[in-house]
Scaffold this active site. Sequence first.
Site, short mmCIF file in Angstrom:
data_model
loop_
_atom_site.label_atom_id
_atom_site.label_comp_id
_atom_site.label_asym_id
_atom_site.label_seq_id
_atom_site.Cartn_x
_atom_site.Cartn_y
_atom_site.Cartn_z
N ASP A 1 7.21 -4.46 -4.34
CA ASP A 1 7.58 -5.83 -4.01
C ASP A 1 7.54 -6.76 -5.23
OD1 ASP A 1 7.43 -4.86 -1.33
OD2 ASP A 1 5.31 -5.41 -1.21
N GLU B 1 13.69 -8.19 5.86
CA GLU B 1 12.53 -8.72 5.14
C GLU B 1 12.88 -8.92 3.68
OE1 GLU B 1 9.40 -5.79 5.51
OE2 GLU B 1 10.50 -4.31 4.32
O1 FUB Z 1 4.43 -4.17 0.74
C1 FUB Z 1 4.28 -4.40 2.11
C2 FUB Z 1 5.59 -4.75 2.74
O2 FUB Z 1 6.52 -3.68 2.55
C3 FUB Z 1 6.29 -5.94 2.16
O3 FUB Z 1 5.74 -7.16 2.53
C4 FUB Z 1 7.67 -5.68 2.64
O4 FUB Z 1 8.64 -6.47 2.07
C5 FUB Z 1 7.82 -4.21 2.35
O5 FUB Z 1 8.18 -3.97 1.02
#
Ligand code: FUB
Length: 332
Positions: free
Chosen positions: A25, A233
Amino acid sequence: MTEMAQFTSNVMLDQPLITHLYTADPSAHVFEGRIYLYPSHDRETDIVTTNDEGDHFDMVDYHIFSLDEVGGKVTDHGVALDLKDIPWASKQLWAPDAAFKNGTYYLYFPARDKNGIFRIGVATSQRPEGPFKAEPEPIKGTYSIDPCCVMDNDGQAYLYFGGIWGGQLQKWRTGSFDPKGKEPADHEPAIGPRVALLNDDMKSFKSDVQELIILDEQGQPLRAGDHDRRYFEGPWVHQFNGLYYLSYSTGNTHYLVYATSTSPLGPFTYQGRFLEPVLGWTTHHSIVEFKSKWHLFHHDSTLSGGQTHLRCVKVKELVYDEKGRIKILGTS
Ligand code: FUB
């Protein structure tokens, strides 16, 4: 092309930037003439099964990294914020972001509160690499995950956020938390990321939280069943040539895609895909201009041989064509 062939071609493109830790991320920013990376710090735990709640992403701190050159040495500045020093948080320090205003650096981060509900907190430092001190409470009005802070040309800061499934965005469709909340039916408009204006203190909202609309080429909102294009997301907003580019992960179809708007508040119009699935389930990124070149920072799971929750950060050069469409240098 088969899914496995797509994985292989992307795996061949580049190498992990950081190999002594698992990282994911990556939010990249240029501060003080260098690139600073604000990633999640993945770790091995005794949680071995994966689920749609994301319990296997059980992170407890953040390290911050810097680079003088893309392709050069990456410096690990150590632990910048630890779960035990965040009074309101119980677990899962997921994807963070950072911003700078009036001499202070701000680290925005999601975590579950003591009731198991994801909120977004903020921590401050005088240095881009921290250490950061967390505010005692999450930012009022926040929920879900994946903050992205954008400073507009007029000095107004925006906080984008939200992720479905483990990120709980589907549980906020009524405006309050519904533990039984579900995604919309396939024919209904897809869930959009959220945005709010930040006050000058960068620690509170000065507007209501608004849902961003992403339109298709007919001017209709993308539908929830349009898994190849709808929001899942990892929102990231950057500006190029007078347009706001909202890029994000499509989640269960594993693409990175983007939409554009003339306003930071949208509506955005879907434009296309710029990253095919990589090894691993999640895909999450940032886009930054550095020394007149544009770069995509993202992650995959190559360093761990494909384990979903043990990821590594990579970088690729991005270019824009004459119509402002983005693509990864070296791909068609
Ligand atoms: O790293 C945890 C979660 O996985 C993140 O918040 C999302 O975007 C995904 O990458």
